[in-house]
Design a protein around this motif. Sequence first.
Motif, PDB file in Angstrom:
ATOM      1  N   UNK A  73       0.842  -1.180   0.000  1.00 45.72           N
ATOM      2  CA  UNK A  73       0.000   0.000   0.000  1.00 45.72           C
ATOM      3  C   UNK A  73       0.883   1.237   0.000  1.00 45.72           C
ATOM      4  N   UNK A  74       0.521   2.200  -0.837  1.00 50.74           N
ATOM      5  CA  UNK A  74       1.206   3.474  -0.830  1.00 50.74           C
ATOM      6  C   UNK A  74       2.517   3.540  -1.561  1.00 50.74           C
ATOM      7  N   UNK A  75       3.096   2.364  -1.916  1.00 48.13           N
ATOM      8  CA  UNK A  75       4.359   2.353  -2.617  1.00 48.13           C
ATOM      9  C   UNK A  75       5.544   2.784  -1.758  1.00 48.13           C
ATOM     10  N   UNK A  88       0.923  10.027  -1.392  1.00 51.06           N
ATOM     11  CA  UNK A  88       2.234   9.401  -1.544  1.00 51.06           C
ATOM     12  C   UNK A  88       2.274   8.472  -2.747  1.00 51.06           C
ATOM     13  N   UNK A  89       1.225   7.669  -2.911  1.00 49.76           N
ATOM     14  CA  UNK A  89       1.207   6.683  -3.996  1.00 49.76           C
ATOM     15  C   UNK A  89       1.304   7.373  -5.359  1.00 49.76           C
ATOM     16  N   UNK A  90       0.684   8.542  -5.496  1.00 50.02           N
ATOM     17  CA  UNK A  90       0.772   9.287  -6.755  1.00 50.02           C
ATOM     18  C   UNK A  90       2.216   9.689  -7.040  1.00 50.02           C
ATOM     19  N   UNK A  91       2.926  10.126  -6.023  1.00 53.37           N
ATOM     20  CA  UNK A  91       4.332  10.495  -6.192  1.00 53.37           C
ATOM     21  C   UNK A  91       5.179   9.283  -6.567  1.00 53.37           C
ATOM     22  N   UNK A  92       4.858   8.124  -5.986  1.00 58.88           N
ATOM     23  CA  UNK A  92       5.604   6.904  -6.304  1.00 58.88           C
ATOM     24  C   UNK A  92       5.334   6.481  -7.744  1.00 58.88           C
TER      25      UNK A  92
END
Length: 565
Positions: free
Chosen positions: A410-412, A425-429
Amino acid sequence: MLKKKLQDSRFLMGTHLFIVLLGLAWIALSIKLNDKFEQFNWYYLIGIGVLLVANTVLWFRTPPTDRKPKLNKLFLILGFAEIILTTGLLIGFFILYFKFSTINLSELAWLMHADITGTNISTFYGDIIRGVIALILIIVAYFGLFRLAKKRNKQSRFVLWCFTVFFAGFCIVSGMHYKHLMVGEYLRNIGKYSPFIEDNYVDAGKVDITFKEKRNLIYIYLESMEPTFAGIENGGATQEDIIPELTAIAQENMDFGEGSALNGAYALNGATYTMGAMAAMTSGVGVSEDFFDNHIRNNVWEKDEYVTDYLPGVWSLGQVLEENGYKNMLMIGSKAGFSGRDVFFTNHGNYEIFDYDTAVERGYIPEDYYRWWGFEDAKLYEYARDEVTKLAAADEPFNLTLLTVDTHFTGGYVCQLCGDKYDEQYSNVYACASKQLSDFLEWIKQQDFYENTTVIIAGDHPTMDTEYISKMGISDEYERKSYIAVINPAKDCVERPRVYTTFDMYPTTLASIGATIQGDRLGLGTNLFSDKPTLIEKYGYQEMSTQLLQRSLFYEQNLAGRLQK
C-alpha cells in the motif's frame, strides 16, 4: 403493569434470543440477497441498534439478580472468545476493504498457502498496532464492566448482554466478509468443472513456432501499473496524468488501442497477482490455488527433493526462447523465492536469477540493506544496465525480464528520486516509477543492441490498493486494466485496436520478436498482431471470467500436474 413486564427477566431473555436469531438470519439473508446486500446491511444495523439500546436501558432498570453463577462463567468465557473473534474479523475486514478490496477468496487462499519468503508486511504495521490496541481496550473494558456489574449483583445480565452484542457483531462482520470476498460466487464455482480451458487451450509444445529473425527481448513488468492513472484526457480515470512518460510511451508505440486513449489488458482469475500475472503473460494461463495439491499449498518448493514446478504441463515463453538459442535472465529487487518465482522461471526456460540475495552475494548492497521488499527500483535499473550490456556482448540472442516493486501496495515506496508534487504518496511513487522507466528506456535506445531489440512494458496487474483508488475518485464503473506498451517490434507487426487479456501477451510477445506461430494462438492467448479474435472478444468479459472461476479437470491433470517425490 407494562413497566413491570418490561423489567421481567424472561422478557429480557426473550429479546436477547430474538437478537441472536436476527444474527443468524443476517448470515442467511446476506447469502441470499447478494446484490441488495448493502441496503439490507443498513436495515439490519438500525434494527439491531434499536434493540440493543432498548435492552441496555431495560437492563439498568431491572432489580439485582444473580441466580445462575455457573451460567455466568460460561457466558463470560463465550463473551471473551467472541470479543477476540469479532474484533479480529472486523480488523481483517477493514484491512481487506480499505487496502485491497478487489481481492476475492480464491486469491486470498492462494496467498495464504504460497511461499511468502521475502514478503513485506511493513505497510500493515499501523493497522495491526491499532487493532491490537483496540482489542486490549475492549478486553479491559469488558472485565472492568463485569466487576462493576458484579458489585451491583447484575453480572448475569451483563455477561448475557455482552454475549448477545458480540454475537450480533460476529454475524454482521461475517456477512460483510461473505460479500466482500465473493464467498458465494467462489463456493458456487469451486464445485463446478468447466471445459472452457480444455476447449480453448493451445499447447505451445505442439505448435510450429519458427523465427524469421531472432530479436532480443527486454520484458519489464511494472508492479501494479495501469492506464487508469494516465488522466481522463488519455483514457484514464484520474483528473491529472500521474504517469506522463508512460502515457507518451504507450501513445507513441503499441498498446492496441484506438486514438490517443490508452488501452490495456484485462487481468482475469488466476492472473490478478504478480506470480499469476507473470505466468499468464509467459504461458497463456494463470495460477489459481484451487488447481494445486497440498505439497505446493504448504510451501514445498525445494528443487532437489520434489518436482516443484506448479505448471509443469505448459510450454512457456522461456522454453520456446531457450529452445531457439536465447539466453534467459530474470532480475527482481525482492527475494525470488516469494511465491516460487525462482522455481517457475528456472523450470520454464532455465532463467538465470538475479534477485535481492544475488545483490547481497555480489557485494552490491550490504547484508543488512533492506528497503521495501529488498532493494529499490533505482538499483534494479542500475544493475540491469550492467547485465543487459553483458548479455548483448554475447553471441546469442537474449531475453532480459525485469520486475519492479516500488509501486506495490500500500502506498508504494518513496525513494530518493521521488518528488512531492502530489498530496498522495502513492501518486508520487507512480510518477517516479514512470520517470525511472522512461529514463531506462531512453538509455536502451542509445545502445547498439537496441536496433535488434523489442521492449515490452507490462503492468503485472491493477493495483490492489483500493484505498488509493477511492481517494482518487475513480468510479467502480471504470474498467481497470494492466498497462501495456510494445516498443520496436519486428517490422511486419501491425497494430490494430483489440480487446484483450494478459493471456494474449504470450503469443504477441513471440510475434513481436520475429516468430511465426502456427494458428496465431498459444495457451489461452491470441497473437494481437493477427486477425484471429481473442477469447475475450469471442466470449466477452463476464463469460470468460465466470468460466475461469470454475475448476478445470484438463488444467489439473495436464497443466498443473501433481508433485511427485
